[in-house]
Design an enzyme around this catalytic site. Sequence first.
Site, short mmCIF file in Angstrom:
data_model
loop_
_atom_site.label_atom_id
_atom_site.label_comp_id
_atom_site.label_asym_id
_atom_site.label_seq_id
_atom_site.Cartn_x
_atom_site.Cartn_y
_atom_site.Cartn_z
N ARG A 63 -1.40 16.30 -12.97
CA ARG A 63 -2.12 15.83 -11.78
C ARG A 63 -1.74 14.39 -11.44
NH1 ARG A 63 -8.04 18.37 -13.35
NH2 ARG A 63 -7.67 20.46 -12.53
N SER A 95 14.09 -13.52 -18.07
CA SER A 95 14.92 -13.49 -19.27
C SER A 95 14.40 -14.53 -20.24
CB SER A 95 16.38 -13.81 -18.90
OG SER A 95 17.13 -14.12 -20.06
N LYS A 155 17.68 -15.59 -13.93
CA LYS A 155 17.70 -14.13 -13.78
C LYS A 155 16.37 -13.57 -13.31
CE LYS A 155 20.09 -11.44 -16.27
NZ LYS A 155 20.48 -10.55 -17.37
N ASN A 167 15.56 -9.78 -13.62
CA ASN A 167 16.07 -8.48 -14.01
C ASN A 167 15.32 -7.34 -13.31
OD1 ASN A 167 17.95 -9.51 -15.93
ND2 ASN A 167 16.26 -9.85 -17.35
N ARG A 183 3.54 34.64 -34.80
CA ARG A 183 3.25 33.20 -34.77
C ARG A 183 4.28 32.53 -35.66
NH1 ARG A 183 -2.65 32.18 -36.48
NH2 ARG A 183 -2.09 30.03 -36.03
#
Length: 563
Positions: free
Chosen positions: A196, A360, A366, A368, A399
């Site tokens: 769901r 970073s 940076k 990312n 089983r």
Amino acid sequence: MTTTPVPGRPTDAEPRLPVPATDRTAGQESALPPARPGAAAPDSASAAGTGSPAGPAAGGAPVPSPSGSAPPDADSGLLGPVWAGTPVAAVVSDRAWLDGMVAFEAALADAQAELGSVPAGVGDAVRAAGRGGGLDPVALARRGREAANPVVFLVARLTELVAAADPEAARYVHAGSTSQDVLDSAAMLVATGALRLLHGDLGRIRAALAGLAAGYRDTPAAARTLTQHAVPTTFGLRAAGWLTLVSDAHDRVGAVLDRGLPVSMGGAAGTLAAYRDQLLAAGAAGDDPELRLVELVAGRLGLAAPGVPWHAVRTPVAELAAVLSLAAGALGKFAADVLVLSRTEIGEVAEPAAAGRGQSSAMPQKRNPVLSTLVATAARQVPVYALVLQQSVVAEDERSAGAWHAEWEPLRHCLRLTGGAAHTAAELAEGLVVLDGRVAANTALTGGSLVAERLSVALGAELGRTRAKQIVTRAVRAAEGGAPLVAAVRSALEEAGWADEVSVSPERLLDPAGYLGSAGPLVDRAVRRAGTVPIPIPISPTPPTNPAAALDRDVPEDSEKTP
């Protein structure tokens, strides 16, 4: 196996599993059997399943986690950032599985009471025991090693808790059932709750990508094949590809939910014999009351009634593996393209910004693409776990020893990895930034070589395919050295002595916007398909588990809205 004798009209001499007759009063030893010889004895709290296990020095008192939010043995998601803290984490947790097992036992007792084989109120007593805090997943997990599954000792502990409040009701807990009925049914409840959430998040992604595809329907972009610029496409068609995959996954998850996952009821070996004898002994009406029992239990849990018991017919698990693998792969394709397009040297898209995201530990410049990275990690893991689930179809006997047991953790991994990836990808899709200037710059990067295929086809109509390819190849190589492509084409034709045979205009043919084929109509198709599904209502960030709802806990009215 935990098959219980048929109660019928019990007498004092009748076996009453799983609570021994001498252990039904307060203060007596736990109904949990002793550990195997040589095994470390659990402390009293662990053995009774009443709290998190602690060392003897702690006197058996529960040990809180440093955060106070989970026992020390709980899986906090430290190594699973794609799902840690997302709604699916709670839905597939140990507690959710435990709630699902209790929900099955309660629904079974309710249905048996409706058919007259157990007294009224047993189901309520089971639910009350499940809500009372006396079931410790950690303790049950450790004792489960003695039976190769957690159900045996769960039933013993649950019956003990029921007996403390209602000794008569305790005689009917788990009547006629077996471990696989309980655990498989709990798995389907947990999976339903996770699906769901997945369906809702896929709906969000579908709506967002439809808007992206429509908005960039006619924006030329460089298509890449085998990492290289190939021919022009549009950014909208690229997004339409993501949209189609997500729509495929969304539709298939929806189909599974619409059909419903099945309850598991087969008894000891898939014949329903214990259920049947119990019902007939109690005077239940009809030729096959046990089949009616299956339908009643399924209805109470919101699951489907299977045609035959599926202890060794693992279609439901294999189908879950397939749909989850597809969904993870669809999200992974989206993430993989975003990772490429967000490279510094390409820079056509950027992930939605958030404070602290993408930092970073060493390089302050940076940002990312962490959302795409998280989704990509899930897409690489889910097919591996799904393979285990698919292999469980090859189960021996009525089983299996091992094949069934091998499903549990891979199923949970598939559910929470795919659910976490979808929740993450929804944020990515809804906030993805397209940098139009970079898209245009990359399209023009090769100075017209992106449309070399069109030029080759046009020249081929006048020069023949072989000679046309020679001219275009020579011109492209010259353009790579810095020469304008149009001038390079004319020079190559003159050098070959074929200029007088050509009437086409290279300038007109080298405009990427003029070589987009059916990109626009194809985008329209994908968007129209996506438009058949309304934009979904976001699900609560901390939804209750589906099994908890089956236990009649308070559930917010909007907690299970799906598109």
